[in-house]
Design an enzyme around this catalytic site. Structure first.
Site, PDB file in Angstrom:
ATOM      1  N   ASN A 212       0.829  -1.213   0.000  1.00 36.33           N
ATOM      2  CA  ASN A 212       0.000   0.000   0.000  1.00 36.33           C
ATOM      3  C   ASN A 212       0.862   1.262   0.000  1.00 36.33           C
ATOM      4  OD1 ASN A 212      -2.413  -1.225  -0.221  1.00 36.33           O
ATOM      5  ND2 ASN A 212      -3.108  -0.857   1.869  1.00 36.33           N
ATOM      6  N   GLY A 257      -5.057  12.983  -9.816  1.00 32.02           N
ATOM      7  CA  GLY A 257      -6.371  13.298  -9.261  1.00 32.02           C
ATOM      8  C   GLY A 257      -6.291  14.130  -8.005  1.00 32.02           C
ATOM      9  N   CYS A 264      -7.584   2.718   3.740  1.00 29.11           N
ATOM     10  CA  CYS A 264      -6.335   1.939   3.813  1.00 29.11           C
ATOM     11  C   CYS A 264      -5.062   2.754   3.593  1.00 29.11           C
ATOM     12  CB  CYS A 264      -6.399   0.793   2.805  1.00 29.11           C
ATOM     13  SG  CYS A 264      -7.593  -0.469   3.246  1.00 29.11           S
ATOM     14  N   LYS A 267      -3.846   5.361   6.295  1.00 27.24           N
ATOM     15  CA  LYS A 267      -3.468   4.809   7.607  1.00 27.24           C
ATOM     16  C   LYS A 267      -2.263   3.870   7.483  1.00 27.24           C
ATOM     17  CE  LYS A 267      -6.517   0.858   8.260  1.00 27.24           C
ATOM     18  NZ  LYS A 267      -5.764  -0.364   8.360  1.00 27.24           N
TER      19      LYS A 267
HETATM   20  P1  NAD Z   1     -15.032  -1.965   8.419  1.00 26.22           P
HETATM   21  O1  NAD Z   1     -14.880  -0.911   9.412  1.00 26.22           O
HETATM   22  O2  NAD Z   1     -15.820  -1.731   7.174  1.00 26.22           O
HETATM   23  O3  NAD Z   1     -15.641  -3.285   9.082  1.00 26.22           O
HETATM   24  C1  NAD Z   1     -15.305  -3.777  10.324  1.00 26.22           C
HETATM   25  C2  NAD Z   1     -16.534  -4.441  10.925  1.00 26.22           C
HETATM   26  O4  NAD Z   1     -16.144  -5.141  12.074  1.00 26.22           O
HETATM   27  C3  NAD Z   1     -17.598  -3.425  11.368  1.00 26.22           C
HETATM   28  O5  NAD Z   1     -18.844  -3.781  10.810  1.00 26.22           O
HETATM   29  C4  NAD Z   1     -17.592  -3.542  12.891  1.00 26.22           C
HETATM   30  O6  NAD Z   1     -18.854  -3.306  13.460  1.00 26.22           O
HETATM   31  C5  NAD Z   1     -17.134  -4.964  13.074  1.00 26.22           C
HETATM   32  N1  NAD Z   1     -16.493  -5.254  14.384  1.00 26.22           N
HETATM   33  C6  NAD Z   1     -15.584  -4.495  15.026  1.00 26.22           C
HETATM   34  N2  NAD Z   1     -15.193  -5.111  16.161  1.00 26.22           N
HETATM   35  C7  NAD Z   1     -15.865  -6.285  16.226  1.00 26.22           C
HETATM   36  C8  NAD Z   1     -15.870  -7.364  17.139  1.00 26.22           C
HETATM   37  N3  NAD Z   1     -15.089  -7.389  18.216  1.00 26.22           N
HETATM   38  N4  NAD Z   1     -16.706  -8.402  16.908  1.00 26.22           N
HETATM   39  C9  NAD Z   1     -17.483  -8.404  15.796  1.00 26.22           C
HETATM   40  N5  NAD Z   1     -17.500  -7.413  14.884  1.00 26.22           N
HETATM   41  C10 NAD Z   1     -16.706  -6.370  15.084  1.00 26.22           C
HETATM   42  O7  NAD Z   1     -13.544  -2.406   8.034  1.00 26.22           O
HETATM   43  P2  NAD Z   1     -13.000  -2.925   6.621  1.00 26.22           P
HETATM   44  O8  NAD Z   1     -12.900  -1.788   5.652  1.00 26.22           O
HETATM   45  O9  NAD Z   1     -13.720  -4.162   6.225  1.00 26.22           O
HETATM   46  O10 NAD Z   1     -11.501  -3.308   7.035  1.00 26.22           O
HETATM   47  C11 NAD Z   1     -11.241  -4.398   7.885  1.00 26.22           C
HETATM   48  C12 NAD Z   1      -9.737  -4.609   7.896  1.00 26.22           C
HETATM   49  O11 NAD Z   1      -9.279  -4.989   6.598  1.00 26.22           O
HETATM   50  C13 NAD Z   1      -8.930  -3.357   8.266  1.00 26.22           C
HETATM   51  O12 NAD Z   1      -7.815  -3.753   8.997  1.00 26.22           O
HETATM   52  C14 NAD Z   1      -8.515  -2.801   6.926  1.00 26.22           C
HETATM   53  O13 NAD Z   1      -7.324  -2.047   7.018  1.00 26.22           O
HETATM   54  C15 NAD Z   1      -8.294  -4.070   6.130  1.00 26.22           C
HETATM   55  N6  NAD Z   1      -8.497  -3.920   4.689  1.00 26.22           N
HETATM   56  C16 NAD Z   1      -9.516  -3.155   4.214  1.00 26.22           C
HETATM   57  C17 NAD Z   1      -9.703  -3.042   2.837  1.00 26.22           C
HETATM   58  C18 NAD Z   1     -10.800  -2.178   2.271  1.00 26.22           C
HETATM   59  O14 NAD Z   1     -10.776  -1.912   1.071  1.00 26.22           O
HETATM   60  N7  NAD Z   1     -11.763  -1.731   3.072  1.00 26.22           N
HETATM   61  C19 NAD Z   1      -8.861  -3.722   1.959  1.00 26.22           C
HETATM   62  C20 NAD Z   1      -7.845  -4.523   2.489  1.00 26.22           C
HETATM   63  C21 NAD Z   1      -7.673  -4.620   3.858  1.00 26.22           C
END
Ligand code: NAD
Length: 435
Positions: A212, A257, A264, A267
């Site tokens: 990233n 852009g 992502c 952070k």
């Molecule tokens: P998000 O915030 O959309 O989803 C996280 C979910 O987890 C939320 O719905 C929240 O309510 C739930 N949650 C939190 N604590 C919990 C617990 N203890 N028990 C049950 N549910 C719980 O996050 P995201 O965008 O899906 O990202 C998740 C991880 O993946 C992050 O570390 C992010 O950096 C990584 N990631 C994200 C992407 C992306 O494009 N969004 C891509 C690759 C990696």
């Protein structure tokens, strides 16, 4: 296989639905009750191609269910995926509160022999800390629970396709057997054979952040080049097109852009910079890329200020951090709106294609500025800023737009429109990186 996914966000929900549609038995643990209820009723809380239909299919086949109860979800899992958010705190460190809350529940409820897979993006050393914590909470467990760092590389907007057809699968673990089981699970649902990287936990953690960070550096470089093009009378579009023909460079991620954003890149870059500094091996290139990303907003706001006076109204098309998603987390266009509000005291009329359906996901102050069509957002405005390159903007007939704007100025900061057509339609048209 019996699979538990903790966290039904962009990553967890996509993974859960894809595994369930591949015939695995999935229970998704989501702590947000309203979200859990929505999902159980088949309503998809995010805008993501193919996901709603697949969710419906998995629910009708009874291969997926959602619960808020760790006691119900965690003992089910032979593999337990952690996909909770790991956002940045104010000080730039990662907030691992949600992750450790999940780990604590795993320590308490997981069956012996379960494999824990960390899909969340985590700072270096987290996988080992998780392994240690689980071991400490289960001192009498003979079978030991293995922990794998399995970073996710999907992109919002094409998340299902990315999940089902990734470029590589990375498993960072001290137990090769657990890693092979994870690769087998993926290959049971993937469309083709994918290169698998079995490595140490720390390498896997670094592969994700470093990838990233590399993309962020690349984007910052292109955005600074765009600024040079504007000053020098060059065209970033033509320059990057020819640069991308060099296979050593490649044509992806060369679009100038409004700067990188989303949940992502900002952070992950900040965390890596901090990690590198504390290790005594600073990543100065990356530090500069972060500064350069902030400066994009300043450069674009200055361009607007050259043509727009204090207190005027600006229409915005596109608010999400990229096309194809409703996600506005760290959207650079929000930063631009803030900069223009401070410098020019402007008011804003915003349209986003995802805005009607997902308005409740936006910050409160933005919700009040939302309009339901691109045309309505233009009414009485002095300029239009295009902030997200939604493909549908290119389809809009600029000649047919109502003449309700005070001035016909377009700042197309994502080069979404055909400039020639915009000028032909009588607009004063400014593209990004076009001098
Ligand atoms: P998000 O915030 O959309 O989803 C996280 C979910 O987890 C939320 O719905 C929240 O309510 C739930 N949650 C939190 N604590 C919990 C617990 N203890 N028990 C049950 N549910 C719980 O996050 P995201 O965008 O899906 O990202 C998740 C991880 O993946 C992050 O570390 C992010 O950096 C990584 N990631 C994200 C992407 C992306 O494009 N969004 C891509 C690759 C990696």
């Amino acid at each position: 296989m019996r699979i538990t996914i903790i966290g039904a966000g962009y990553v967890g929900l996509v993974a859960a639905v894809c595994f369930a549609c591949g015939g695995h038995q999935v229970i998704c643990l989501e702590k947000d009750e309203a979200r859990c209820q929505m999902l159980s009723e088949g309503q998809c809380p995010i805008l993501e191609q193919k996901l709603p239909e697949m969710l419906t299919r998995a629910l009708s086949k009874h291969t997926i269910s959602f619960t808020t109860q760790p006691k119900e979800a965690i003992p089910h899992g032979e593999m337990i995926f952690i996909a909770v958010g790991t956002p940045s705190r104010e000080d730039g460190q990662t907030d691992l509160g949600a992750l450790f809350e999940a780990v604590e529940k795993i320590g308490k409820y997981a069956k012996n022999g379960a494999i824990v897979v960390i899909k969340s993006t985590v700072p270096l050393g987290t996988t080992e800390n998780v392994r240690q914590l689980i071991q400490d909470t289960r001192p009498t467990d003979q079978s030991t629970i293995q922990v794998i760092c399995n970073p996710e590389f999907l992109r919002e907007g094409s998340a299902v396709d990315d999940f089902l057809c990734p470029d590589r699968i990375v498993a960072g673990t001290n137990d090769p057997n657990a890693g092979e089981q994870l690769f087998d699970l993926y290959h049971s649902i993937l469309k083709r054979t994918i290169p698998c990287v079995l490595t140490s936990p720390i390498n896997a953690e670094l592969i994700k952040c470093a990838s990233n960070a590399y993309l962020a550096v690349r984007l910052s470089y292109i955005n600074e080049l765009a600024g040079l093009c504007e000053r020098a009378g060059a065209s970033i579009g033509q320059v990057t097109e020819a640069m991308g023909m060099d296979p050593r460079i490649g044509s992806e991620y060369l679009m100038a852009g409004v700067g990188y954003g989303g949940s992502c890149l900002p952070k992950d870059t900040r965390v890596l910079v901090q990690t590198a500094r504390s290790a005594g091996a600073p990543l100065t290139v990356l530090e500069s890329a972060i500064t350069a990303n902030r400066m994009v907003t300043v450069r674009l706001a200055k361009r607007v200020a050259e043509r727009i006076s204090q207190g005027e109204t600006i229409a915005i098309w596109g608010l999400s951090f990229k096309a194809g998603t409703e996600d506005v987390r760290n959207s650079p266009i929000l930063a631009l709106i803030k900069e223009l509000s401070i410098n020019l005291n402007c008011s804003f009329q915003i349209y986003d294609p995802a805005g009607c359906e997902f308005a409740s996901c936006y910050p409160k102050e933005i919700q009040q500025k939302l309009f339901t069509t691109p045309e309505k957002a233009l009414f009485g405005s002095s300029a239009l800023i295009i902030g997200t390159a939604w493909p549908q903007f290119r389809e809009i007939d600029l000649l047919a737009l109502p003449s309700t704007m005070k001035k016909r100025i377009i700042f197309d900061f994502v080069n979404a429109l055909d400039g020639k057509k915009a000028r032909y339609a009588g607009f004063e048209y400014y593209a990004c990186g076009e001098g």
